[in-house]
Write an enzyme that holds these catalytic residues in place. Sequence first.
Site, PDB file in Angstrom:
ATOM      1  N   GLU A  11       0.882  -1.767   0.119  1.00 51.61           N
ATOM      2  CA  GLU A  11       0.110   0.450   0.100  1.00 51.61           C
ATOM      3  C   GLU A  11       1.098   0.860   0.008  1.00 51.61           C
ATOM      4  OE1 GLU A  11      -4.316  -1.249   1.883  1.00 51.61           O
ATOM      5  OE2 GLU A  11      -2.335  -1.590   3.738  1.00 51.61           O
ATOM      6  N   ASP A 197     -11.950  -4.988  -3.796  1.00 52.55           N
ATOM      7  CA  ASP A 197     -12.693  -6.001  -3.611  1.00 52.55           C
ATOM      8  C   ASP A 197     -13.779  -6.173  -3.012  1.00 52.55           C
ATOM      9  OD1 ASP A 197     -11.273  -6.434  -0.594  1.00 52.55           O
ATOM     10  OD2 ASP A 197     -13.275  -7.497  -0.135  1.00 52.55           O
TER      11      ASP A 197
HETATM   12  N1  ADE Z   1      -9.582  -4.321   3.142  1.00 49.32           N
HETATM   13  C1  ADE Z   1      -9.836  -4.313   1.654  1.00 49.32           C
HETATM   14  N2  ADE Z   1     -10.534  -5.238   1.482  1.00 49.32           N
HETATM   15  C2  ADE Z   1     -11.164  -5.426   2.733  1.00 49.32           C
HETATM   16  C3  ADE Z   1     -12.566  -6.049   3.864  1.00 49.32           C
HETATM   17  N3  ADE Z   1     -13.048  -6.841   2.489  1.00 49.32           N
HETATM   18  N4  ADE Z   1     -12.273  -6.404   4.372  1.00 49.32           N
HETATM   19  C4  ADE Z   1     -11.873  -5.688   5.615  1.00 49.32           C
HETATM   20  N5  ADE Z   1     -10.649  -4.716   5.419  1.00 49.32           N
HETATM   21  C5  ADE Z   1     -10.720  -4.855   3.620  1.00 49.32           C
END
Ligand code: ADE
Length: 228
Positions: A11, A197
Amino acid sequence: MIGLIGAMAVEVEGLMALMTDREETQIGMDMFVSGKLCGKDAVLAVCGPGKVNAALCTQSMILHFHPEWVLNLGVAGAGEAGVSIGDMVIATAAVQHDMDTSPIGDPVGMVSKINLVEIPCDAALREKLLAAASTVEGMRVHEGIIATGDQFIHDGGVRSRINGLFHAKAVEMEGGAVAQACYMHGVPCGVLRSISDQADGHSEMDYPTFTRLAAAHSQQVVKALLSV
Ligand code: ADE
């Protein structure tokens, strides 16, 4: 001096590579890299996942480096339909969705001691982030609540509950803790996340596939922010 915190190396690694006049400072288990980033005095750290790691790192950064503001950047799951992989979310405020003393009469998410559900992000920094993001061609940008908790969200029902409670546009694991530490020290804070996601049943597949792309997006915005 400005402060930048990511949870994972991916990141911040693009920004780390751009740092010149580098100096490393170890505090406890956190390593801080300070120097020049796009001509500005900056300090960068990888805090590790979760609220406690993020809060400790932020407090150490504030006490040792006295940054004028701290930005938490990185990736997140989408908080609602309409926020898609690769989109940016700039926080108006951060919440801690797993803070819950509601059985004894508090609103869900209220953080005792500061007695807030929504921990504010600095409006001036947010405007600058918005302007910076708008210079990146084709980038879709959302502003709103970012919800933090000590869980990777991978269930559409859990995501819906968090969205229903807080109207979260993104879910992640550190922003609310960075914001709390900044609030408690009176330091302006920002949270900038790019979606890796959908925080649902596809997340186990999508997260490893899209994290690098999403992480690059948020670092692109920071480069644009610092280059003005
Ligand atoms: N960081 C990236 N995707 C995530 C998710 N689905 N839940 C928590 N932190 C995240």
